[in-house]
Structures are given as C-alpha cells and as structure tokens.
Design an enzyme around this catalytic site. Structure first.
Site, PDB file in Angstrom:
ATOM      1  N   ASP A 151     -10.781   8.165 -22.103  1.00  0.00           N
ATOM      2  CA  ASP A 151     -10.763   6.743 -21.765  1.00  0.00           C
ATOM      3  C   ASP A 151     -10.246   6.015 -23.005  1.00  0.00           C
ATOM      4  OD1 ASP A 151     -11.155   4.102 -21.279  1.00  0.00           O
ATOM      5  OD2 ASP A 151     -13.099   4.347 -20.290  1.00  0.00           O
ATOM      6  N   THR A 192      -7.007   0.345 -20.041  1.00  0.00           N
ATOM      7  CA  THR A 192      -6.664  -1.010 -19.608  1.00  0.00           C
ATOM      8  C   THR A 192      -5.363  -1.400 -20.285  1.00  0.00           C
ATOM      9  OG1 THR A 192      -8.119  -1.765 -21.361  1.00  0.00           O
ATOM     10  CG2 THR A 192      -8.978  -1.893 -19.138  1.00  0.00           C
ATOM     11  N   GLU A 212       0.850  -1.206   0.000  1.00  0.00           N
ATOM     12  CA  GLU A 212       0.000   0.000   0.000  1.00  0.00           C
ATOM     13  C   GLU A 212       0.874   1.241   0.000  1.00  0.00           C
ATOM     14  OE1 GLU A 212      -2.982  -0.044   3.041  1.00  0.00           O
ATOM     15  OE2 GLU A 212      -3.856  -1.889   2.275  1.00  0.00           O
TER      16      GLU A 212
END
Ligand code: DSN
Length: 421
Positions: A206, A232, A62
């Site tokens: 996008d 992606t 993290e």
C-alpha cells in the site's frame, strides 16, 4: 481575486447557488493563506482541476476500454488507454488499473482479488502507522478478515523484519501488506519479498503515502518486488483525489474483475483523465526535482522541530513526512492540532508508536512537506515553520499570541502564492 481563478462559469454559479460559490472561494482562500502541512495533501495543477471539472464527469463507462457496457465511450476510452500506458511506463509496471475511486476502494479490491473472507492477512498495526484498511476492527478488513499485525521496535521505532518473519511463519498469511500512513522511514521491500516467498504469501504494497516519491525517482520502488501495489493519486503524486492499482501481468484479470464488477460500477472518467494528466506531469524533470525537494524539506522540518525541543520519531525522516513526539511540550496531540489550526497551520494529531494516550488524544503530530514544497518553500522556510508550530503549541491559550502567529503564517504563505489569479 479568488473569483477569477474559477473562470467565467463561476459568475453563473454565484448567481445560481451563492452559498456553495462562497464555500469554493473561502476554501481556496484557506488553502492560499494557511500553512498546509497535512502529509497526505497537496496542491494539484490547474490542468488536473480542469479535467475534474469537465464533461467527462457526465459519462457512464462501466467496463474497460473497448469492453464497455454503455455506448458513446470512444472519447473516454482514449483517456483511460493513455492513462494506463503512462502508469505502466512511469512505474515500469506490467498492469495498471486507474479506476479505483479511492485508496480504500483499491484496497477492498485487493482483498477481493487475493483472499476470501476469514483468510489471514498480515499488515502493519494501525497504532504503529498502518491504515484502517490494514485490519482495523472498525473497518471491513478487520471485520471480515483475520488480520494479524506487525509493528515497530520500541527502541528504534523501525519495522522489525525478524519479528515480521516470525509472525508470518507462525500465522501463514495469504497476503502480507507493507505500507503505512505515519512511518517516516523507507521500507525494505526486498526483505518483505523474501518473507512472502518463504511463506507463500501475496506481496501487497500500500504505497499511498510514498508513491509520489517513487514516481519522482526520489526513493526505491516496490513495483519490481510486489505482486500488487495500491495507492492514492492525490498525495505527493499531486493528482486528483482517487486510487490506482499496479500489478504483475499474472494478476491483471483478478484485479480488473475485483474493481469492476467486483466492487465498483461506473468509473469516474473525469478523475481517470485527471490521473492521466498527473502521470504525465510526474514524468518530467521538474517533478523529479520536486520529489527530491519534498524529502529535503521534510528532513529540515523534522530537524527544526527537534531544535524546538520536540522529538522526531525514529530520529527523523527519509520520506515526505515526520512524526513528532510532542510530550516535552506538556501538550497532547489533540490540543496541539487544535491550537495550530487556530493559528492557520493545518496538520494532524497522530499516535506515536507505543503511545500512552488514546488514538483520539495522542502524544504526537504528523507533518508533511508535499504542499509547502509545491508552493515553492525550501530549507530556508522550514525552521520558520517549525518555530510557528512550536509557538502555536506552547502559546495556544493566549488569543493575542495565536493571532500574531496567524499573521506571520499569512505573511509567509503570501510570499509563495498557490493558484495565482
Ligand atoms: N487519510 C490518509 C492520511 O492522511 O494518511 C490515509 O489514507
């Protein structure tokens, strides 16, 4: 032999969990034997698969390199630093975040970085090729935000930038999203930038579908124009399943905070390392040649499907995918998808603009060439593939004919082996 592809550990898996081991084998066989025409899929390299299957998967990290909330991050830090540098270099970006678990996760972070619930966002409508995260009523974006939509013109099936500007002037969005999942043409990012400037909106692209073509320098890049670009990494880009965000330096802190701690905990470090590997692969001359060939093949496939009597939406394609209006066949998208599936051809039903059918039925199919191009198919094979699709759609009620098509599909893919043992 499929078993040998997985290496020595596979025998242990077969002993320990034969049910799952069998699925790994049969999925590899399916990918090898069938025709993969889903526009958002590809065959990633064995190097990327090696990173995904590595012990980096065990590590909690993290935070960001040098600023983690767990000890023992020295090695994974190196992978993330390398990946960030490669992303910035490849795309000429000021900032990169490799941690989004998926494209949808990246998009959640973008809403969070730039808007508050209830704000107005302008995006491409889903029935005209947008994405669920662009304001669909069944998605967080449509539930938590006031998403207004623009679409394509009915006559040429291209984005109407005058209409987009008119809507933007009227609804005054905080953010305008360009990008789609089923738009075969290029997007005019310069014009979108000027509209964003005119109305004071954040420009979000996008780029999930076409970023691999940008990486391969086969189409113009949105990076110089956009405030933020999400995508992606597993489509034309040919990396692991996951997401990524590029942005101007001024937005770096907002983006990083939106990903962690805003909406994700620990990053999937095996995927981060795999993204770094894919980015290195994308910087090669071979990948650039591949990206160009993907488009050449998509154009050839669209033309060949037209020769088979179907209609390519917007007259063809400038990218890796074609949207095909199949109403001339008398078969709807749902049935065509199912018939092609039985013939060993993976594609998807897809709404066409102004589709008279419901989204669950549709009048179209979407085909893409990233995977078949990776396996080495070229312009010579596209008419063959188009003919197989046309026959599967028309003869799908006849089991003997479907079996014959399947045999031909298997013979074709055998000539272009993926993941050779
Ligand atoms: N589901 C993807 C596609 O197939 O286009 C978009 O995220």
């Amino acid at each position: 032999m499929s078993e040998t592809f997985f290496g020595p550990d596979f025998q242990a898996l077969q002993g320990q969990d034969p049910e799952i081991a069998a699925i790994l084998i049969s999925e590899l066989d399916r990918q090898r034997e069938n025709l993969q025409l889903i526009a958002s899929e590809n065959f990633t390299s064995p190097a990327v698969l090696a990173a995904l299957g590595s012990t980096l998967s065990n590590k909690y990290a993290e935070g960001y390199p040098g600023k983690r909330y767990y000890g023992g991050c020295e090695e994974v830090d190196k992978a993330e630093v390398i990946g960030i540098a490669r992303a910035k270099e490849l795309f000429g970006a000021e900032h990169a975040n490799l941690q989004p678990h998926s494209g949808a996760s990246a998009n959640v972070a973008i809403y969070q970085a730039f808007t508050k619930p209830g704000d107005t966002v302008l995006a491409m409508s889903l029935p005209h090729g947008g994405h669920l995260t662009h304001g669909s009523k069944v998605n967080f974006s449509g539930k938590w935000f006031n998403v207004e939509s623009y679409g394509v013109r009915q006559d040429n099936e291209l984005i109407d930038y005058d209409e987009l500007r008119d809507i933007a002037l009227r609804v005054k969005p905080k953010m305008i999203c360009s990008g789609a999942t089923a738009y075969p043409s290029l997007i005019d990012f310069k014009t979108v930038r000027s509209i964003c400037d005119e109305v004071g909106a954040i420009m979000w692209v996008d780029a999930a579908h076409f970023i691999g073509l940008v990486a391969g320098k086969a189409i113009p890049s949105p990076v110089e124009y956009a405030d933020v670009v999400s995508f992606t990494t597993h489509k034309v880009l040919r990396g692991p399943r996951g997401g990524m965000i590029l942005s101007k330096a001024a937005h770096a802190s907002a983006i990083d905070k939106a990903i962690f701690p805003g909406m994700q905990g620990g990053p999937i470090m095996s995927a981060v390392a795999a993204k770094a590997i894919a980015l290195k692969e994308c910087a090669t001359a071979q990948y650039q040649a591949y990206a160009k060939e993907v488009i050449v093949n998509a154009k050839a496939l669209a033309k060949s499907l037209e020769d088979e009597g179907m209609r390519a939406v917007s007259g063809g394609t400038e990218t890796h995918l074609a949207l095909i209006d199949i109403r001339s066949t008398g078969v709807n998208g749902k049935v065509a998808d199912e018939r092609c599936g039985r013939a060993g051809i993976s594609l998807n039903k897809n709404a066409i603009p102004y589709d008279p059918e419901s989204p669950a039925v549709t009048s179209g199919i979407r085909v893409g060439t990233p995977a078949v191009t990776t396996q080495g198919m070229g312009s010579e094979q596209m008419p063959v593939i188009a003919s197989l699709i046309a026959r599967a759609i028309k003869d799908g009620e006849d089991e003997a004919k479907i079996a014959q098509i399947r045999k031909e599909v298997n013979a074709l893919t055998a000539k272009f082996p993926v993941y050779p043992a």
